[in-house]
Design an enzyme around this catalytic site. Structure first.
Site, short mmCIF file in Angstrom:
data_model
loop_
_atom_site.label_atom_id
_atom_site.label_comp_id
_atom_site.label_asym_id
_atom_site.label_seq_id
_atom_site.Cartn_x
_atom_site.Cartn_y
_atom_site.Cartn_z
N LEU A 86 0.86 -1.17 0.00
CA LEU A 86 0.00 0.00 0.00
C LEU A 86 0.90 1.23 0.00
O LEU A 86 1.95 1.24 0.66
CB LEU A 86 -0.89 0.02 1.25
CG LEU A 86 -2.18 -0.80 1.23
CD1 LEU A 86 -2.83 -0.77 2.61
CD2 LEU A 86 -3.16 -0.29 0.17
N ASP A 87 0.51 2.26 -0.73
CA ASP A 87 1.29 3.49 -0.74
C ASP A 87 1.38 4.05 0.68
O ASP A 87 0.47 3.83 1.49
CB ASP A 87 0.62 4.54 -1.63
CG ASP A 87 0.71 4.18 -3.11
OD1 ASP A 87 1.57 3.36 -3.45
OD2 ASP A 87 -0.08 4.73 -3.89
N PRO A 88 2.44 4.80 0.99
CA PRO A 88 2.57 5.38 2.34
C PRO A 88 1.35 6.19 2.78
O PRO A 88 0.96 6.15 3.95
CB PRO A 88 3.81 6.28 2.20
CG PRO A 88 4.64 5.58 1.17
CD PRO A 88 3.64 5.05 0.17
#
Length: 294
Positions: free
Chosen positions: A36-38
């Site tokens: 998952l993206d930050p």
């Protein structure tokens, strides 16, 4: 400690950060089946110990996201962390329920999607974001994806945002989808927020936070929250092997069976779970085996 634990990722940390912290706490090998993206939050299944062998059964899972697209501005990263590279006026009629629902409906189904340049996909041995950071041009091929459903949650005319729920296939980039939604509405946009609420059969209600993991490390906590390999295959039929059959199975020798071709849970005569086997063309072969049984 073997199996799957569902973590509720918080905003600001990377998936690698979560894996590293859980690995340090559990003192076992830890893997994941998709990052998952930050800036994104939500469901992040982690594989513990021998549970890492389950990865091949998880990588093709579809996902459900809740996202917010901010209209009128485009960023270089396609999310709120990038630089604004374009601004465009928003037609005052854009925020109409029927209009938005029509656009979302048009985007359902199988289609080609071009991943964003700021992504970890590798082309010619390098990750796309490495090209982006050096301002190097690279041809990004489109990929086949499927949007099973897109549902409008709400919209905010003042903040110029639309919230929606997307049920989609593996490999779908919601950042790219947000840009496409904006284009269909004849403007530009970027993904402002993203929350993954389901991965395959794992949902947000099952997820626990890193804080809970850090503060609750007793045996009961892990028993309640770790999905064992046996539990993962709870819907599969069982095969009991006698001592000789089990020895052959563990040594990788294929055995003739009468059962239909399928994945099976394998037990010994003491009803102890050994792992899983696969029958193909009436031959049983080993699949996942719990190391401690060996």
């Amino acid at each position: 400690m073997d199996g799957i634990i569902i973590v509720k990722k918080e905003k600001g940390c990377t998936s690698h950060d979560v894996v590293a912290k859980v690995k340090r706490i559990t003192k076992t090998k830890v893997g994941h089946t998709g990052t998952l993206d930050p800036m994104a939050t939500g469901v992040l299944p982690l594989l513990l110990g021998e549970g890492t062998k389950l990865s091949k059964y998880l990588i093709e899972h579809d996902k459900i996201y809740e996202a917010v697209v901010r209209l009128g501005q485009k960023t270089d990263t396609a999310d709120g962390e990038g630089k604004i590279v374009e601004e465009k006026e928003i037609d005052e009629g854009i925020f109409a329920t029927e209009k938005i629902q029509t656009v979302l409906k048009q985007l359902e189904g199988k289609q080609k999607q071009r991943p964003p340049i700021y992504s970890a996909i590798k082309i010619k041995g390098r990750k796309l974001y490495e090209y982006a950071r050096k301002n190097e041009e690279i041809e990004i091929p489109e990929r086949e994806i499927e949007i099973y459903s897109l549902q409008l949650i709400n919209y905010n005319e003042v903040e110029k945002t639309i919230s929606f729920r997307a049920h989609c296939s593996k490999g779908t980039y919601i950042r790219s989808l947000c840009e496409t939604i904006a284009e269909k509405l004849e403007t530009v946009g970027y993904m402002k927020e993203l929350n993954r609420i389901k991965v395959g059969k794992f949902n947000i209600e099952q997820a626990i936070t890193l804080t809970q993991i850090e503060e609750n490390q007793d045996k009961n906590f892990w028993q309640e929250n770790v999905i064992t390999i046996e539990q993962f295959f709870k819907d599969k039929s069982s095969i009991i092997l006698n001592e000789r059959q089990l020895t052959l199975f563990l040594n990788g020798v294929k055995q003739t069976r009468k059962e239909i071709d399928e994945i099976y849970k394998i037990y010994n005569e003491k009803n102890e779970f050994i792992g899983t086997g696969i029958i193909e063309k009436k031959l049983l072969k080993r699949d996942i085996v719990i190391a401690k049984i060996l």
